[in-house]
Design an enzyme around this catalytic site. Structure first.
Site, PDB file in Angstrom:
ATOM      1  N   HIS A  49      -7.239  -0.150  -2.572  1.00 43.26           N
ATOM      2  CA  HIS A  49      -8.047  -0.393  -3.792  1.00 43.26           C
ATOM      3  C   HIS A  49      -8.723   0.635  -4.501  1.00 43.26           C
ATOM      4  O   HIS A  49      -8.145   1.198  -5.359  1.00 43.26           O
ATOM      5  CB  HIS A  49      -8.420  -1.843  -4.216  1.00 43.26           C
ATOM      6  CG  HIS A  49      -7.906  -2.330  -5.309  1.00 43.26           C
ATOM      7  ND1 HIS A  49      -9.471  -2.470  -6.559  1.00 43.26           N
ATOM      8  CD2 HIS A  49      -7.462  -3.468  -6.084  1.00 43.26           C
ATOM      9  CE1 HIS A  49      -9.242  -3.213  -7.454  1.00 43.26           C
ATOM     10  NE2 HIS A  49      -7.455  -3.152  -7.236  1.00 43.26           N
ATOM     11  N   CYS A  50      -9.304   1.424  -4.343  1.00 42.73           N
ATOM     12  CA  CYS A  50     -10.564   2.215  -4.517  1.00 42.73           C
ATOM     13  C   CYS A  50      -9.742   3.260  -5.093  1.00 42.73           C
ATOM     14  O   CYS A  50     -10.157   4.585  -5.896  1.00 42.73           O
ATOM     15  CB  CYS A  50     -11.674   2.343  -3.564  1.00 42.73           C
ATOM     16  SG  CYS A  50     -12.355   1.556  -3.263  1.00 42.73           S
ATOM     17  N   ILE A  51      -8.502   3.532  -4.112  1.00 38.85           N
ATOM     18  CA  ILE A  51      -7.900   4.724  -4.716  1.00 38.85           C
ATOM     19  C   ILE A  51      -6.415   4.569  -5.286  1.00 38.85           C
ATOM     20  O   ILE A  51      -6.157   6.264  -5.977  1.00 38.85           O
ATOM     21  CB  ILE A  51      -7.914   5.558  -3.953  1.00 38.85           C
ATOM     22  CG1 ILE A  51      -6.887   5.264  -2.881  1.00 38.85           C
ATOM     23  CG2 ILE A  51      -9.114   6.125  -2.511  1.00 38.85           C
ATOM     24  CD1 ILE A  51      -6.025   5.645  -1.474  1.00 38.85           C
ATOM     25  N   ARG A  58      -9.673   4.367  -8.710  1.00 46.12           N
ATOM     26  CA  ARG A  58      -9.870   3.096  -9.522  1.00 46.12           C
ATOM     27  C   ARG A  58     -10.747   3.236 -10.590  1.00 46.12           C
ATOM     28  O   ARG A  58     -11.554   2.547 -11.239  1.00 46.12           O
ATOM     29  CB  ARG A  58     -10.547   1.885  -8.525  1.00 46.12           C
ATOM     30  CG  ARG A  58     -10.372   0.784  -8.668  1.00 46.12           C
ATOM     31  CD  ARG A  58      -9.510  -0.066  -9.308  1.00 46.12           C
ATOM     32  NE  ARG A  58      -8.346  -0.087  -9.299  1.00 46.12           N
ATOM     33  CZ  ARG A  58      -7.174  -0.795  -9.005  1.00 46.12           C
ATOM     34  NH1 ARG A  58      -7.953  -1.797 -10.211  1.00 46.12           N
ATOM     35  NH2 ARG A  58      -5.852  -0.664  -8.884  1.00 46.12           N
ATOM     36  N   ASN A  72      -9.800  -5.472  -0.313  1.00 44.10           N
ATOM     37  CA  ASN A  72      -9.560  -4.218  -0.395  1.00 44.10           C
ATOM     38  C   ASN A  72      -7.394  -3.292  -0.822  1.00 44.10           C
ATOM     39  O   ASN A  72      -7.813  -2.201  -0.686  1.00 44.10           O
ATOM     40  CB  ASN A  72     -10.625  -2.674  -0.486  1.00 44.10           C
ATOM     41  CG  ASN A  72     -10.733  -1.955  -1.861  1.00 44.10           C
ATOM     42  OD1 ASN A  72     -10.306  -0.459  -1.552  1.00 44.10           O
ATOM     43  ND2 ASN A  72     -11.774  -1.897  -2.466  1.00 44.10           N
TER      44      ASN A  72
END
Length: 350
Positions: A337-339, A95, A287
């Protein structure tokens, strides 16, 4: 602030819920990074990443960037329908280090490569700083560069001209010293087609220990234009409670690019899942990631998972809510969401 990005107008960043051509991810391989103090092992983290990738692959193609040293582990844990792309990388937060895709009605798809400095120089990034450009080269797409230090997790867009970000990230001296809000907003307008930027405080006193300094994708997320899922906590005595209240207050006072007040839907954190001895732990259900026909939700194996899934099901009618356990991944300070990073289908639809 001198720029070398898009010179013409008409480029916009679509909302996450438009139809995707694929989801991009990066496979974790840096054992020293994950096992240096985060109370997890690399194989445990890889299992969490694989669960996320395999869950998304039920709904759309997944392009998984894999450092050449880690191809065997990726093949062993990820399904055969996941495309492995060998590129040297430092870390695994796509992300933030991956491209932000943009579209043009005549010129099609391209991508923005932000100046990635690993959240203000918190870890090595000599390889990841060029990942966005290399991913776009792999696709044969044009890459638009900028001197703005930014990460994909620091911005949310609604596809109708609204962008939400946090002051604690983009105005941080470890990212963009001396750069003003007006200068940053001009960049968002030119690169992403943004008409209005909403600034939240984020985590200005860094009370959470969040390595990102307060990314917006741990604060809130769009369900659709004018409607936001907002991170909340039942623990009103925690250091995070006041941070959450201040961010919510800013959203209550804001209007979007179309002049609408926001409908705010509370999504309470997975407080019972938090490893209190961990350096960091991402307990934010906001997230989540919107895939084609689905919402991939962070889950922790606790009762609160069911409550969060019900809230998301109401917010996203017509999409399947898919909880995925990420307890080990969460020790790195990030969630689903971060990955992940969405690549919109072209022409844009949905």
């Amino acid at each position: 602030m001198q720029q070398n990005g898009i010179q013409n107008s008409g480029w916009t960043m679509p909302a996450e819920w438009v139809t995707h051509a694929a989801t991009w991810m990066v496979w974790p391989h840096n054992k020293a990074l994950w096992e240096s103090g985060w109370r997890v092992t690399l194989p445990q983290v890889q299992e969490d990443f694989a669960r996320v990738a395999n869950a998304i692959a039920r709904f759309e193609p997944v392009k998984l960037v894999v450092d050449p040293s880690a191809v065997a582990s990726a093949k062993a844990l990820c399904g055969p329908n996941i495309e492995l792309i060998e590129l040297a990388v430092n870390d695994s937060w796509c992300r933030d280090s991956g491209p932000s895709f943009v579209c043009h009605p005549q010129q099609g798809l391209a991508g923005v490569s932000w100046r990635f400095n690993s959240w203000g120089g918190k870890s090595a990034h000599d390889l990841d700083e060029s990942l966005a450009r290399r991913a776009l080269n792999h696709l044969g797409l044009e890459c638009f560069g900028t001197a703005l230090s930014n990460e994909g997790g620091a911005i949310h867009v609604d596809g109708e001209g609204t962008l939400i970000t946090t002051e604690s990230v983009l105005l941080n001296p470890n990212r963009n010293p001396g750069v003003t809000k007006a200068e940053i907003e001009e960049i968002f307008t030119r690169l992403l087609g943004v008409k209005k930027t909403i600034w939240l405080p984020g985590d200005p006193d860094y009370v959470t220990g969040d390595m990102t300094d307060g990314h917006v994708d741990g604060v809130c997320a769009f369900a659709r234009p004018g409607v936001l899922l907002v991170d909340a906590t039942h623990d009103q005595q925690s250091v995070y409670a006041e941070v959450a209240r201040e961010n919510r207050r800013a959203l209550e006072l804001a209007t979007d690019a179309q002049g609408r007040k926001f409908e705010l839907i509370e999504l309470y954190e997975a407080t019972d899942a938090v490893d209190t001895e961990a350096e960091v732990f991402c307990a934010s259900y906001t997230n989540f990631y919107i895939a084609n026909g689905a919402v991939i939700m962070p889950a922790y194996g606790i009762d609160a998972d069911k409550v969060a899934a019900e809230v998301l099901a109401q917010a996203f009618p017509g999409r399947e809510v898919v909880p995925v356990r990420i307890n080990h991944l969460a020790h790195g300070g990030g969630g689903v969401h971060c990955i992940t990073q969405q690549q919109p289908a072209w022409p844009v639809r949905g």
